[in-house]
Every structure is written in structure tokens, then in C-alpha cells.
Design a protein around this motif. Structure first.
Motif, PDB file in Angstrom:
ATOM      1  N   THR A   2       0.955  -1.237  -0.008  1.00 49.77           N
ATOM      2  CA  THR A   2       0.181  -0.198  -0.031  1.00 49.77           C
ATOM      3  C   THR A   2       0.971   1.221  -0.118  1.00 49.77           C
ATOM      4  O   THR A   2       1.990   1.358   0.790  1.00 49.77           O
ATOM      5  CB  THR A   2      -0.836   0.078   1.344  1.00 49.77           C
ATOM      6  OG1 THR A   2      -1.837  -1.065   1.123  1.00 49.77           O
ATOM      7  CG2 THR A   2      -1.867   1.217   1.276  1.00 49.77           C
ATOM      8  N   ALA A   3       0.486   2.266  -0.833  1.00 46.53           N
ATOM      9  CA  ALA A   3       1.298   3.482  -0.874  1.00 46.53           C
ATOM     10  C   ALA A   3       0.617   4.645   0.386  1.00 46.53           C
ATOM     11  O   ALA A   3      -0.463   4.464   0.374  1.00 46.53           O
ATOM     12  CB  ALA A   3       1.156   4.090  -2.360  1.00 46.53           C
ATOM     13  N   GLN A   4       1.663   5.256   0.905  1.00 41.07           N
ATOM     14  CA  GLN A   4       1.216   6.063   2.203  1.00 41.07           C
ATOM     15  C   GLN A   4       1.575   7.447   1.558  1.00 41.07           C
ATOM     16  O   GLN A   4       2.811   7.592   1.145  1.00 41.07           O
ATOM     17  CB  GLN A   4       1.902   5.618   3.377  1.00 41.07           C
ATOM     18  CG  GLN A   4       1.605   6.570   4.472  1.00 41.07           C
ATOM     19  CD  GLN A   4       0.022   6.073   5.064  1.00 41.07           C
ATOM     20  OE1 GLN A   4      -0.329   5.186   5.020  1.00 41.07           O
ATOM     21  NE2 GLN A   4      -0.482   7.131   5.713  1.00 41.07           N
ATOM     22  N   THR A   5       0.677   8.319   1.400  1.00 39.14           N
ATOM     23  CA  THR A   5       0.971   9.785   0.815  1.00 39.14           C
ATOM     24  C   THR A   5       1.375  10.600   2.120  1.00 39.14           C
ATOM     25  O   THR A   5       2.105  11.509   1.911  1.00 39.14           O
ATOM     26  CB  THR A   5       0.103  10.138  -0.131  1.00 39.14           C
ATOM     27  OG1 THR A   5      -1.117  10.206   0.309  1.00 39.14           O
ATOM     28  CG2 THR A   5       0.283   9.370  -1.403  1.00 39.14           C
ATOM     29  N   GLN A   6       0.276  10.529   3.068  1.00 43.28           N
ATOM     30  CA  GLN A   6       0.445  11.282   4.049  1.00 43.28           C
ATOM     31  C   GLN A   6       1.032  10.783   5.234  1.00 43.28           C
ATOM     32  O   GLN A   6       0.966   9.665   5.567  1.00 43.28           O
ATOM     33  CB  GLN A   6      -1.066  11.826   4.698  1.00 43.28           C
ATOM     34  CG  GLN A   6      -1.972  12.455   3.343  1.00 43.28           C
ATOM     35  CD  GLN A   6      -3.247  12.889   4.109  1.00 43.28           C
ATOM     36  OE1 GLN A   6      -3.358  13.695   5.005  1.00 43.28           O
ATOM     37  NE2 GLN A   6      -4.106  12.123   3.609  1.00 43.28           N
ATOM     38  N   PRO A   7       1.827  11.532   6.141  1.00 39.12           N
ATOM     39  CA  PRO A   7       2.607  10.878   7.167  1.00 39.12           C
ATOM     40  C   PRO A   7       1.831  10.428   8.130  1.00 39.12           C
ATOM     41  O   PRO A   7       0.816  10.770   8.479  1.00 39.12           O
ATOM     42  CB  PRO A   7       3.682  11.873   7.570  1.00 39.12           C
ATOM     43  CG  PRO A   7       2.831  13.221   7.105  1.00 39.12           C
ATOM     44  CD  PRO A   7       2.177  13.091   5.884  1.00 39.12           C
ATOM     45  N   GLY A  66      -6.481   5.916   6.877  1.00 39.32           N
ATOM     46  CA  GLY A  66      -7.035   4.688   7.644  1.00 39.32           C
ATOM     47  C   GLY A  66      -8.037   3.961   6.485  1.00 39.32           C
ATOM     48  O   GLY A  66      -8.219   4.199   5.516  1.00 39.32           O
ATOM     49  N   PRO A  67      -8.760   2.900   7.262  1.00 33.37           N
ATOM     50  CA  PRO A  67      -9.531   2.229   6.539  1.00 33.37           C
ATOM     51  C   PRO A  67     -10.759   3.145   5.871  1.00 33.37           C
ATOM     52  O   PRO A  67     -11.493   3.885   6.472  1.00 33.37           O
ATOM     53  CB  PRO A  67     -10.280   1.237   7.551  1.00 33.37           C
ATOM     54  CG  PRO A  67      -9.187   1.121   8.397  1.00 33.37           C
ATOM     55  CD  PRO A  67      -8.702   2.349   8.682  1.00 33.37           C
ATOM     56  N   GLY A  68     -11.046   2.901   4.875  1.00 30.25           N
ATOM     57  CA  GLY A  68     -12.093   3.533   3.972  1.00 30.25           C
ATOM     58  C   GLY A  68     -11.626   5.155   3.504  1.00 30.25           C
ATOM     59  O   GLY A  68     -12.487   5.968   3.165  1.00 30.25           O
ATOM     60  N   SER A  73      -6.917   6.231  14.618  1.00 33.73           N
ATOM     61  CA  SER A  73      -6.119   6.063  15.797  1.00 33.73           C
ATOM     62  C   SER A  73      -5.849   4.863  16.210  1.00 33.73           C
ATOM     63  O   SER A  73      -6.956   4.244  16.330  1.00 33.73           O
ATOM     64  CB  SER A  73      -6.302   7.276  16.733  1.00 33.73           C
ATOM     65  OG  SER A  73      -7.469   6.843  17.412  1.00 33.73           O
ATOM     66  N   VAL A  74      -4.655   4.493  16.506  1.00 35.49           N
ATOM     67  CA  VAL A  74      -4.345   3.202  17.281  1.00 35.49           C
ATOM     68  C   VAL A  74      -3.552   3.346  18.554  1.00 35.49           C
ATOM     69  O   VAL A  74      -2.654   3.813  18.436  1.00 35.49           O
ATOM     70  CB  VAL A  74      -3.719   2.330  16.246  1.00 35.49           C
ATOM     71  CG1 VAL A  74      -3.718   0.574  16.608  1.00 35.49           C
ATOM     72  CG2 VAL A  74      -4.550   2.360  15.040  1.00 35.49           C
ATOM     73  N   ARG A  86      -0.681  -5.355   8.486  1.00 34.07           N
ATOM     74  CA  ARG A  86      -1.895  -5.952   7.747  1.00 34.07           C
ATOM     75  C   ARG A  86      -1.929  -4.796   6.715  1.00 34.07           C
ATOM     76  O   ARG A  86      -2.206  -5.157   5.441  1.00 34.07           O
ATOM     77  CB  ARG A  86      -3.307  -6.038   8.500  1.00 34.07           C
ATOM     78  CG  ARG A  86      -3.349  -7.053   9.730  1.00 34.07           C
ATOM     79  CD  ARG A  86      -4.489  -7.117  10.057  1.00 34.07           C
ATOM     80  NE  ARG A  86      -5.064  -5.977  10.654  1.00 34.07           N
ATOM     81  CZ  ARG A  86      -4.939  -5.675  12.074  1.00 34.07           C
ATOM     82  NH1 ARG A  86      -4.545  -6.572  12.868  1.00 34.07           N
ATOM     83  NH2 ARG A  86      -5.359  -4.639  12.812  1.00 34.07           N
ATOM     84  N   LYS A  87      -1.723  -3.487   7.023  1.00 34.94           N
ATOM     85  CA  LYS A  87      -2.032  -2.400   5.916  1.00 34.94           C
ATOM     86  C   LYS A  87      -1.052  -2.341   4.941  1.00 34.94           C
ATOM     87  O   LYS A  87      -1.542  -2.568   3.642  1.00 34.94           O
ATOM     88  CB  LYS A  87      -2.068  -1.145   6.649  1.00 34.94           C
ATOM     89  CG  LYS A  87      -2.248   0.093   5.638  1.00 34.94           C
ATOM     90  CD  LYS A  87      -2.336   1.565   6.444  1.00 34.94           C
ATOM     91  CE  LYS A  87      -2.452   2.392   5.116  1.00 34.94           C
ATOM     92  NZ  LYS A  87      -2.769   3.807   5.621  1.00 34.94           N
TER      93      LYS A  87
END
Length: 233
Positions: A2-7, A66-68, A73-74, A86-87
């Protein structure tokens, strides 16, 4: 992956529990922003942080993607490691048998190694009275747990079989082994694992996050008042 664009926001202080997540984020190579929570100054009790971490403990994260597509927050280090694994599909296997092995050792750390080593630190370094029973009780239990790890690491290269979040969770609690009254020479398989994992570039970086903030609180009575003997508020 999965790509993450926002920190991802990491609520953090440089402790063995905080290191778990800084290591994982470095291993993933994704953008993250550190939000320091000075636990010696009581910043973990701020109402804004309580909304993210209801146990008033760091680490915690906020993932704006996050999902959707909605922020999430975790809190709790083990839950964070599982979420990130998982992500991003790394360091946490999708095969059920392999995942069970990782989960076993992850929960072994969060339920055993971390709490027992923490109590050893407390009675050996911070307790205002040197209580021999407490010192021996927790030093011996950490020794037993090191023995469990040593046996496992005689069977496999890493705790879960392959390198995983179980290793990331445990490495930081072995870093201060001398403060727990332990000698790694007594545990050759554990020592081999420790040196191997600690030499990973991402682990080296993760352990250095916030290093300038680390200090010995053994003589800081004000910080100890904040950290110890808290009751329900």
C-alpha cells in the motif's frame, strides 16, 4: 504494498515500547511525523492525548489514510504493529500458520517480556527502597524469559520464524539487558539474534529516534512522581 502519501503521526517517547513503532515505520520506509510525548513531564495525561490513547500511555499513532480513507487512531504497541503489518503487507504474514507463530511471540512479549523487564527496571533502579524480594523476583523472571527466547532462537533464526513484528517488539526490551541484571553471554542464541537484528539499518535508525531526549530518571524524583503510583483520575 500500500502506498502512503500522508505521514502517519507517531506519538512517541524513546523507550522500549516507543522503539517498537519507530523501528516498524523505518522498516516500512513510509513517511511519518514524530509527536513527542514527554512522559516524565506528564504529557501523556493531556486530554487531547487521552482521546487517542485512553490508557494514557504511548506509543500511539494516527493514520490519516485509515480504512475507507478516513483517519484512524491506534493505541497499544502490539495493536499498532499488527495494524501496520496488515495494511502494508510486510513483516506480518498472511498465511494463517505463519501468522499464528508471529502472534504467539508478539503476545509473549507484550504480556511477559515487557512487563517483567519493566518491573525489573523499577525495583533495580527506581524503587525508593531496595526491596530484595522484588529485585530477585523480577530479575529471575526476566532471566527465565531470556531462557525461553534462547531456546526458541536455537530452533529458528527469528522469533516467528522469519523476521517479523515479533522481533521488532522484543529487541528494544533486550537493549537494556544490563539494567535487568542479565548477561547475554549466558544466552548465545539470543545474543546472536540480538546482534543480527540490532545491525539492521532500519532498527539502528528506529532506536535513534528521539535519542537526544533520553535520560536516566533514576535521580529525577519529580519525573518519578509522574510515572509511578498513578491512580484513577
Amino acid at each position: 504494498m500500500t502506498a502512503q502519501t500522508q505521514p502517519i503521526e507517531l506519538y512517541y517517547w524513546p523507550t522500549p515500547n516507543g522503539w517498537k513503532i519507530s523501528i516498524m515505520l523505518e522498516e516500512l520506509g513510509i513517511p511519518y511525523e514524530v509527536k513527542y510525548i514527554n512522559i516524565g513531564a506528564g504529557e501523556q495525561f493531556a486530554p487531547a492525548f487521552l482521546k487517542i490513547a485512553p490508557n494514557n500511555r504511548m506509543p500511539a499513532i494516527v493514520d490519516p489514510e485509515g480504512p475507507g480513507g478516513a483517519p484512524i487512531s491506534v493505541f497499544e504497541s502490539g495493536a499498532i504493529l499488527q495494524y501496520l503489518g496488515r495494511k502494508f503487507g510486510r513483516f506480518y504474514p498472511s498465511d494463517e500458520r505463519a501468522r499464528v507463530a508471529v502472534d504467539e511471540w508478539l503476545f509473549w512479549q507484550v504480556g511477559g517480556l515487557g512487563p517483567m523487564a519493566g518491573q525489573a527496571h523499577h525495583f533495580r533502579q527506581y524503587a525508593p527502597e531496595k526491596i530484595e524480594y522484588g529485585i530477585n523476583r523480577y530479575t529471575n523472571e526476566v532471566n527465565r524469559l531470556y531462557g525461553v527466547m534462547n531456546r526458541r532462537l536455537g530452533e529458528a533464526d527469528y522469533l516467528g520464524g522469519d523476521y517479523s513484528i515479533a522481533d521488532m517488539a522484543s529487541i528494544g526490551w533486550v537493549v537494556p539487558h544490563a539494567n535487568q541484571g542479565q548477561n547475554l553471554d549466558d544466552f548465545p542464541n539470543l545474543k546472536r539474534w540480538f546482534e543480527t537484528v540490532k545491525a539492521r539499518p532500519a532498527v539502528e535508525k528506529g532506536l535513534k529516534v528521539g535519542d537526544e531526549h533520553r535520560r536516566n530518571l533514576a535521580d529525577d524524583k519529580e519525573a518519578q512522581k509522574v510515572l509511578f503510583n498513578q491512580r484513577a483520575r
